[in-house]
Design a protein around this motif. Sequence first.
Motif, mmCIF file in Angstrom:
data_model
loop_
_atom_site.group_PDB
_atom_site.id
_atom_site.type_symbol
_atom_site.label_atom_id
_atom_site.label_comp_id
_atom_site.label_asym_id
_atom_site.label_seq_id
_atom_site.Cartn_x
_atom_site.Cartn_y
_atom_site.Cartn_z
ATOM 1 N N MET A 188 0.871 -1.247 0.123
ATOM 2 C CA MET A 188 -0.159 -0.212 -0.025
ATOM 3 C C MET A 188 0.768 1.353 0.075
ATOM 4 N N SER A 189 0.499 2.196 -0.783
ATOM 5 C CA SER A 189 1.207 3.408 -0.683
ATOM 6 C C SER A 189 1.197 4.101 0.642
ATOM 7 N N THR A 190 2.264 4.790 0.994
ATOM 8 C CA THR A 190 2.640 5.375 2.275
ATOM 9 C C THR A 190 1.505 6.703 2.279
ATOM 10 N N ASP A 191 0.978 7.024 1.046
ATOM 11 C CA ASP A 191 0.097 8.294 1.181
ATOM 12 C C ASP A 191 -1.382 7.610 1.237
ATOM 13 N N THR A 192 -1.702 6.511 1.401
ATOM 14 C CA THR A 192 -3.121 6.073 1.224
ATOM 15 C C THR A 192 -3.469 5.930 2.682
ATOM 16 N N ALA A 193 -4.732 6.525 2.829
ATOM 17 C CA ALA A 193 -5.239 6.367 4.124
ATOM 18 C C ALA A 193 -5.799 5.242 4.576
ATOM 19 N N VAL A 194 -5.844 4.688 5.710
ATOM 20 C CA VAL A 194 -6.562 3.616 6.216
ATOM 21 C C VAL A 194 -7.861 4.142 6.588
ATOM 22 N N LEU A 195 -9.007 3.678 5.779
ATOM 23 C CA LEU A 195 -10.445 4.020 6.061
ATOM 24 C C LEU A 195 -10.900 3.480 7.263
ATOM 25 N N LEU A 196 -10.966 4.076 8.562
ATOM 26 C CA LEU A 196 -11.512 3.725 9.759
ATOM 27 C C LEU A 196 -12.672 4.153 9.852
ATOM 28 N N PRO A 197 -13.390 3.756 10.798
ATOM 29 C CA PRO A 197 -14.693 4.467 11.319
ATOM 30 C C PRO A 197 -14.610 5.675 11.680
ATOM 31 N N PRO A 198 -15.186 6.801 11.777
ATOM 32 C CA PRO A 198 -14.916 7.984 12.320
ATOM 33 C C PRO A 198 -14.599 8.037 13.718
ATOM 34 N N ALA A 199 -15.066 7.168 14.631
ATOM 35 C CA ALA A 199 -14.728 7.046 16.085
ATOM 36 C C ALA A 199 -13.386 6.635 16.223
ATOM 37 N N CYS A 200 -12.801 6.045 15.343
ATOM 38 C CA CYS A 200 -11.387 5.554 15.550
ATOM 39 C C CYS A 200 -10.491 6.651 15.085
ATOM 40 N N SER A 201 -10.823 7.737 14.195
ATOM 41 C CA SER A 201 -10.054 8.545 13.778
ATOM 42 C C SER A 201 -9.071 9.436 14.773
ATOM 43 N N ASP A 202 -9.449 9.199 15.840
ATOM 44 C CA ASP A 202 -8.796 10.002 17.021
ATOM 45 C C ASP A 202 -8.612 8.988 18.307
ATOM 46 N N PRO A 203 -7.285 8.503 18.046
ATOM 47 C CA PRO A 203 -6.912 7.594 19.066
ATOM 48 C C PRO A 203 -6.858 8.103 20.396
ATOM 49 N N ALA A 204 -6.663 9.259 20.593
ATOM 50 C CA ALA A 204 -6.409 9.659 22.173
ATOM 51 C C ALA A 204 -8.079 9.844 22.575
ATOM 52 N N LEU A 205 -9.130 9.783 21.777
ATOM 53 C CA LEU A 205 -10.554 9.788 22.391
ATOM 54 C C LEU A 205 -11.260 8.373 21.860
ATOM 55 N N SER A 206 -10.513 7.565 21.548
ATOM 56 C CA SER A 206 -11.111 6.126 21.145
ATOM 57 C C SER A 206 -10.532 4.963 22.036
ATOM 58 N N PRO A 207 -10.747 4.747 23.227
ATOM 59 C CA PRO A 207 -10.165 3.801 24.179
ATOM 60 C C PRO A 207 -10.429 2.376 23.396
ATOM 61 N N ALA A 208 -11.531 2.005 22.709
ATOM 62 C CA ALA A 208 -11.505 0.910 22.116
ATOM 63 C C ALA A 208 -10.580 0.398 21.301
ATOM 64 N N ALA A 209 -9.858 1.481 20.468
ATOM 65 C CA ALA A 209 -8.894 1.110 19.462
ATOM 66 C C ALA A 209 -7.851 0.267 20.159
ATOM 67 N N ALA A 210 -7.251 -0.577 19.362
ATOM 68 C CA ALA A 210 -6.092 -1.627 19.587
ATOM 69 C C ALA A 210 -5.090 -0.757 19.808
ATOM 70 N N PRO A 211 -4.424 -0.913 21.173
ATOM 71 C CA PRO A 211 -3.218 -0.285 21.533
ATOM 72 C C PRO A 211 -2.031 -0.443 20.430
ATOM 73 N N ALA A 212 -2.015 -1.791 19.837
ATOM 74 C CA ALA A 212 -1.208 -2.049 18.835
ATOM 75 C C ALA A 212 -1.083 -1.222 17.557
ATOM 76 N N SER A 213 -2.346 -0.654 17.293
ATOM 77 C CA SER A 213 -2.546 0.416 16.100
ATOM 78 C C SER A 213 -1.761 1.469 16.323
ATOM 79 N N TRP A 214 -1.230 1.953 17.492
ATOM 80 C CA TRP A 214 -0.621 3.235 17.879
ATOM 81 C C TRP A 214 0.860 2.861 17.795
ATOM 82 N N ALA A 215 1.893 4.030 17.621
ATOM 83 C CA ALA A 215 3.021 3.685 17.793
ATOM 84 C C ALA A 215 3.382 4.241 18.948
#
Length: 418
Positions: free
Chosen positions: A1-28
């Motif tokens: 996948m191109s490094t400029d291609t966005a991963v299309l996530l649901p809006p609730a997941c677009s902000d990791p700081a506000l999405s506790p349900a997001a998998a911690p492994a998806s953050w750096a």
Amino acid sequence: MSTDTAVLLPPACSDPALSPAAAPASWAEAGTSAYRRISLALFLAGFATFSLLYCVQPLLPLFAADFHIGAATSAMALSLSTGCLAFAILVAGALSENLGRRSLMFASMALAAGLNLAASMTPDWHGLLVARALEGLVLGGVPAVAMAYLAEEIHPAGLGRAMGLYVGGTAFGGMIGRVGMSMLTDLYSWRTALAVVSVVDLLAAIGFLLLLPPSRHFVRRRQFRLAGHFRTWGQQLRHRGLPWLFAIGFLVMGMFVTVYNYAGFRLMQAPFNLSQTAIGLIFSAYLFGIVASSTAGIHADRHGRAPVLLTGIALAALGVLLTLSASVVLVIGGVVLLTIGFFVAHSVASSWVGRLGGQSKGHAASLYLLAYYLGSSVLGASGGWFWEHAGWPAVAAFALLLLALALVAALVLRRRGE
């Protein structure tokens, strides 16, 4: 996948700081390869932005002499760039929601390096100003987008440290832009020095492109709706805490650029009579800013943002007071202290904006940086009036007034518990 291609996530997941349900492994997270690559890439972005913007600052006395202009007029070589950058950030932040973060940042860095090279070859003052203004416009694609990228991709627990490293890159770029320019100018000419900085920053842009990982949380917005962007900015200007952070960025940056713009004029005169190289070496105080910005982020994560922000403002004020001395040692100490204080305050304020920006971090970052660079442009240029009419005591008084106002804003934020 191109490094400029966005991963299309649901809006609730677009902000990791506000999405506790997001998998911690998806953050750096700190200690991972992705975290190190992001930190180094954004360090290079900060380096390129500030070295390109502020490489002309130690040249202001030379511009005044070569082009037969006053101190305040010579500062236009810097204030036009930062003023254009301030407004370009709004557009770039909005465009990055459609175009992607990485490609916009790289294009901005590369084009700005080319325009800086053009400025080094321009024979007349007005041509140089045009090149510098265009440079500010294209650089708008870096700062707001960089802050948004960090807020989206870095685990909230390590955001302060990562933002501190980015700000440290701006500190290192600012230092090289000043110290390197001063030394190269004494050895060769200011035109050669500008050209060398341009080439170095083009290489930094290439390094950035190779290092930065793909976005994981960025959600591309397929349509550009200007009314929607204005609505979002309006909401953030009515936020309980964000406008106070915007004011702090405006004021502390105005203080910092005012002192650095006109310190060279003062230090070249009696009783100091310093050379261009010696003045440039004093600006090695930026090294302390690199350490301070990283340390401030760590302490803000551990102990809270407001106490660290207030400490930074207090240190900057003490540094400004020391610059009133006729002792070169105390003046150097003052420059070091105000540099530390500035980078502590900016590092904390910028990471705080990322936390309060919600799902529109790019918009919040663009408003913060609009205020930040307007402070550099408007307040930094205004300091020239104080220098020309009443000398350094008036410049110092102006800087202290700006810090006093920043202190009021910080105390309001602490009281509101943001």
